[in-house]
Design a protein around this motif. Structure first.
Motif, mmCIF file in Angstrom:
data_model
loop_
_atom_site.group_PDB
_atom_site.id
_atom_site.type_symbol
_atom_site.label_atom_id
_atom_site.label_comp_id
_atom_site.label_asym_id
_atom_site.label_seq_id
_atom_site.Cartn_x
_atom_site.Cartn_y
_atom_site.Cartn_z
ATOM 1 N N VAL A 1 0.823 -1.204 0.000
ATOM 2 C CA VAL A 1 0.000 0.000 0.000
ATOM 3 C C VAL A 1 0.859 1.257 0.000
ATOM 4 O O VAL A 1 0.411 2.323 -0.377
ATOM 5 N N SER A 2 2.121 1.128 0.418
ATOM 6 C CA SER A 2 2.934 2.342 0.490
ATOM 7 C C SER A 2 4.192 2.184 -0.357
ATOM 8 O O SER A 2 4.536 1.086 -0.792
ATOM 9 N N THR A 3 4.885 3.289 -0.552
ATOM 10 C CA THR A 3 6.102 3.257 -1.355
ATOM 11 C C THR A 3 7.182 2.434 -0.671
ATOM 12 O O THR A 3 7.958 1.757 -1.327
ATOM 13 N N VAL A 4 7.222 2.508 0.654
ATOM 14 C CA VAL A 4 8.155 1.645 1.395
ATOM 15 C C VAL A 4 7.329 0.848 2.409
ATOM 16 O O VAL A 4 6.645 1.416 3.245
ATOM 17 N N ASP A 5 7.385 -0.459 2.269
ATOM 18 C CA ASP A 5 6.554 -1.346 3.071
ATOM 19 C C ASP A 5 7.419 -2.026 4.144
ATOM 20 O O ASP A 5 8.532 -2.464 3.855
#
Ligand code: 3HC
Ligand code: NAI
Length: 712
Positions: A18-22
């Motif tokens: 869901v995010s650029t860095v998971d």
């Protein structure tokens, strides 16, 4: 936090990221996934997310180590090039990487796909690195006019030594995972599931209690660097680096890595990195990066057309071009059959191909094994029935309409339906060739440049009936064989040679007005062309052009100015390098100015009643570039080129235009389109209708705009 089932290829498949860095925990290891499709370029989201994840790792009592991996089947292809030249929101990449190195818990970078530029710099700041054998690791910044700016010039030498780091950063060429292991960049190769391998590696390190391996603190590989390697690198490359900034700054920074403590070297790297970022050549080279990719996008070819790779090819004609084209297919792993009517011609062609490969082997650019493999993909035939199942055929027979039409009639009868029918004609009308077949929609120009196995450009030329699908497939196969394709419309000279004719004409007139061939060549070389126009003509041979001029004489508009200098030179039997004399005289390949030619030119001026004057180098460069720009603008205005940047790609990859100047159309924008138009108008007044300003240029300037893009 959702944990994927055991056995998945990735901890965090894109669909659940869901995010650029998971950040998530798997098997007691923190897995940090960088996800910024398509290539995970480092933007603010990646920088900030990475910094935050490192903080979270320190505070997370459930884990003792972390794996850093990329989504989208790749690691990270470097800084986001679209952000160059703009102020970057915090944090900086350097801050994120310093935090990584300072992490009290080991971080293992897991590398697959592209690990380039800032991507490799991230990996170097990890404590350990594992990779798959096919990963591509490199610092290609030099080709963008910059240099590694997030510790790459300081950390890489500490892992591989000064000399190897210097080679890698100056060449910009990536190495694969296997080579990276051998060099010491990577600590272990993973065969199979990369994430699982990386997690196992991280757990092993923790179990063994290995101390953190902090790259910036390593000294043994740089301690005894031979100081001579830096001056040697400059001396060896001086000619190649003429006019360039970043290679010199790279040498300075790597030298600092080998002689100064990390903090001082890193400070120097940042200072010189900023200088390269601020340079006009960075702007030009970044522009070229995007222009090359833009050229492959054709408005009426659907973006989702993803043609299957070509599996087999045929080439008609084993001459200069046919041989080189066949080599291009073979070099890219595609089996290719060459057809000639006579066995002797095939034997001669194959012998030339073997000779070319042997030269590459003797120069060390190809290995004997590679040569054998490539030659093994080339077969020959005199029987059309043998080539019918090829996915693509490229015709490269004599430049003669009747012969080419005959070949295409035969191809129409034998080639399987859907095959790409390409012609390498440089001057003939594609439609006249296509229309002898019952499938003109499948016929397309594929204008390769000589030597075809070396030159990057392919000007693909669409005929009136060429289908968008064939265009899309031809652009794709051009890339498959390592070329840079540009799409041109069907007109005399297409894009490249049409501009060449215009600028050649102005150079001829400059001779009559007072310049010499060597002055013009020196001025153009001073601008950055590897070779001046007259040296180029001498190398290509003057007789072919002379024969074409003789044929075209009947159609020539006698009211237009015409320079007879080239004809006078050919009348003396001087056909260029191959006859030992042309515009210059030659000993082998060494050219020297010839007083006889200067006298010939002075006489032509006198015969034409032209009073010779002093021509400045600045005038030469401006006149040549302005005429290129004016013709280029006409070509875009007529729809022969899709966009101005396609002209730049054509000139940089096919005609030696200095890449760090960005191509003629980019050059014009840098000078100011209004200033260039003013020059063109002045030449128009002085020289006549050859210089009629392009409507497109007039329109843009009249609208008060400053970019070619404003015309669309
Ligand atoms: N930044 C922004 N966009 C990028 C990018 C980057 N670093 N790398 C690739 N892209 C984009 C391309 O523009 C293209 O976009 P498009 O589809 O809209 O045209 C898309 O990603 C796919 O790229 P390609 O068509 O080139 O795909 P390939 O699979 O043929 O090649 C690649 C992939 C080898 C990664 C190639 O794109 C490449 O060489 N990229 C540049 C790598 C590079 O130079 N990295 C260094 C950047 S500078 C840096 O890191 C500075 C640091 O030291 C501080
Ligand atoms: P070439 O003369 O070296 O080779 C032509 C080959 O075609 C010869 O081997 C000949 O035997 C063969 N051939 C002739 N008629 C044939 C036929 N009916 N069937 C099968 N083979 C036949 O010529 P070159 O220089 O390779 O040029 C080929 C084409 O490439 C031309 O259309 C030319 O305009 C174009 N071209 C040439 C460039 C150059 O720099 N030489 C650059 C770009 C395009």
């Amino acid at each position: 936090m959702q944990t994927p089932p055991a056995g998945t290829l990735r901890a965090a498949p894109e669909e659940i990221l869901v995010s650029t860095v998971d950040y998530r925990v798997i098997d007691g290891v923190a897995v940090i996934t960088l996800n910024n499709p398509p290539v995970n370029a480092i933007d603010q989201g990646i920088r900030a997310g990475l910094l935050e994840s490192v903080g979270r790792l320190a505070a997370d009592d459930s884990v003792k180590s972390a794996v850093l991996i990329g989504a989208n089947d790749t690691f990270v292809a470097g800084a986001d090039i679209k952000e160059f030249g703009k102020p970057l929101p915090p944090p900086t990449t350097i801050e994120s990487l310093s935090a990584m190195e300072a992490s009290p818990k080991p971080i293992v970078a897991a590398l697959a796909g592209n690990t380039l530029g800032g991507g490799l710099e991230i990996a170097l700041a990890a404590h350990w690195r594992v990779a798959v054998a096919k990963a591509k690791l490199g610092l290609p910044e030099v080709s963008l006019g910059i240099m590694p700016g997030a510790g790459g010039t300081q950390r890489l030498p500490r892992l591989v030594g000064g000399a190897k780091a210097l080679d890698m950063i100056l060449s910009g060429t990536p190495v694969n995972g296997t080579k990276a292991l051998e060099l010491g960049i990577v600590d272990e190769l993973v065969d199979g599931d990369l994430l699982a391998g990386a997690i196992a590696f991280a757990r092993k390190i923790v179990a063994e209690g290995r101390p953190l391996r902090v790259t910036s603190q390593l000294q043994d590989k740089v301690a005894n660097t031979d100081p001579a390697i830096f001056a040697d690198a400059i001396k060896k490359n001086e000619k190649k680096w003429k006019g360039l900034l970043s290679p010199y700054k790279i040498v300075e920074a790597v030298q600092a890595a080998c002689t100064l403590p990390f903090a001082e070297g890193a400070a120097l790297e940042l200072k010189v990195y900023r200088e390269t970022q601020a340079s006009p050549q960075r702007k030009a080279l970044t522009y070229m990066f995007f222009a090359e990719r833009e050229a492959a996008k054709i408005p009426d070819v659907p973006r989702d057309l993803k043609p299957a790779p070509v599996k087999s090819a045929a080439v008609i004609g084993a001459g200069t071009m046919g041989g080189g084209i066949a080599m291009s297919f073979a070099n890219a792993g595609i089996p290719v059959k060459i057809l000639e009517l006579k066995q002797e011609a095939l034997d001669a062609g194959l012998a030339r191909i073997k000779g070319n490969y042997a030269t590459s082997v003797s120069r060390g650019s190809t290995t004997q094994a590679q040569m054998d493999e490539r030659l093994g993909r080339i077969s020959t035939t005199t029987d059309y029935a043998q080539i019918g199942d090829a996915d693509i055929v490229v015709e490269a027979v004599f430049e003669n309409m009747e012969i080419k039409q005959g070949v295409f009639k035969t191809l129409d009868g034998v080639m399987k339906q859907g095959a790409i029918l390409g012609t390498n004609t440089s001057t003939l009308d594609i439609d006249q060739i296509a229309n002898v077949t019952k499938r003109p929609q499948d016929v397309i120009g594929m204008h390769f440049f000589s030597p075809a196995n070396v030159m990057k450009l392919v000007e693909n030329v669409r005929g009136a009936k060429t289908s968008p699908e064939i265009i899309g497939r031809t652009m794709a196969v051009s890339k498959q064989i390592g070329k840079v394709p540009v799409l041109a419309g069907n007109c005399d000279g297409f894009i490249g040679n049409r501009i060449l004719a215009a600028y050649g004409r102005e150079c001829d007139f400059l001779l009559e007005e007072g310049a010499t061939p060597w002055q013009i060549d020196t001025a153009l070389q001073g601008f950055g062309f590897p070779m001046g126009l007259f040296l180029m003509r001498d190398m290509a041979g003057l007789d072919v052009g002379w024969r074409i001029r003789q044929y075209r004489e009947q159609f020539r508009d006698k009211n237009q100015r015409y320079s007879p200098v080239g004809d006078r030179i050919c009348e003396l039997g001087r056909y260029g390098q191959k006859t030992g004399a042309g515009y210059y005289k030659y000993e082998g390949r060494n050219a020297t100015p010839d007083p006889e030619i200067e006298a010939l030119i002075v006489k032509v001026s006198a015969d034409l009643g032209i009073e010779r004057r002093k021509v400045s180098d600045e005038e030469i460069v401006w006149r040549v570039l302005s005429v290129m720009v004016n013709e280029g603008a006409k070509i875009v205005g007529e729809g022969i080129a899709i966009r101005a940047s396609d002209i730049d790609v054509t000139y940089v990859f096919g005609y030696g235009f200095p890449r760090h100047q960005g191509g003629p159309m980019f050059w014009a924008e840098q000078q100011g389109l209004d200033k260039v138009l003013a020059k063109i108008r002045a030449y128009h007044a002085e020289q006549g209708d050859n210089w009629k300003p392009a409507e497109l240029l007039e329109k843009i300037v009249a609208a008060g705009k400053s970019s070619w893009k404003d015309a669309v």
